[in-house]
Design an enzyme around this catalytic site. Structure first.
Site: not given
Ligand code: INI
Length: 186
Positions: A133, A76, A100-102, A108, A106
């Protein structure tokens, strides 16, 4: 069957005529329009369902074969840069952003979700092309499933319908702007 959305044109009185005012609303006929869809691979068990919902909604509202550009990005966090590129150079009327961000253990989640939403919003501001969005930000995988074709519908389809409405609205506003220019000049 089409997933239901909160964007149904007949759901309430929004957009009703007002005496003495010109009311602008976007329509849902997407015939002849082109759309970009940016979708993230992270949690693709969810994002593929969002993509299915978005493509089905676009086709349902008249988008023709060859008028949907699908762009996959790693996560994302990377959605905004691809969305901006499509908006600037892709010849599209709007961009639908899906992912989808879950939440994990942490902070993050907060950084990724925050940057995704800020970045997508900035596509509007910097390009004038609507970017919607459809990125889920959930505490659990279950919540995400419910919103990707489950109990609470498909947020990918909703984001696609919102993109159609905004593309149509902007066409209308731009046409009415040039009409006013024309009236002022004559
Ligand atoms: N990216 C997502 O789309 N969803 C998530 O839940 C997620 N988590 O949890 O880490 C996630 N991380 C990756 C991030 O989007 C980048 O691709 C990565 O940090 C490289 O820049």
């Amino acid at each position: 069957m089409m997933p239901s959305t909160r964007y149904d044109a007949d759901a309430g009185s929004a957009g009703a005529p007002i005496e003495g005012a010109r009311v602008h609303t976007g329509g849902l006929d997407a015939t002849g329009m082109r759309f970009g869809v940016v979708v993230s691979r992270f949690n693709d068990i969810i994002s593929t369902r969002l993509l299915d919902g978005a493509v089905e909604a676009l086709r349902h509202h008249g988008v023709g074969p060859g008028d949907i550009e699908v762009v996959w990005v790693p996560g994302a966090f990377e959605i905004p840069i691809a969305a901006r590129e499509l908006a600037q150079l892709g010849g599209v009327d709007a961009v639908v952003c899906l992912g989808a961000v879950i939440r994990g253990d942490t902070p993050h989640f907060d950084y990724v979700a925050g940057e995704a939403s800020r970045g997508v919003a900035s596509v509007h501001a910097t390009t004038g092309v609507p970017a919607t969005f459809g990125v889920l930000t959930c505490d659990t995988l279950e919540q995400a499933r419910d919103r990707a074709g489950g109990t609470y519908g498909n947020k990918g389809a909703e984001a696609a319908v919102a993109a159609i409405e905004m593309a149509s609205l902007l066409r209308d506003l731009r046409a009415s702007g040039s009409e006013s220019d024309h009236r002022a000049a004559s």
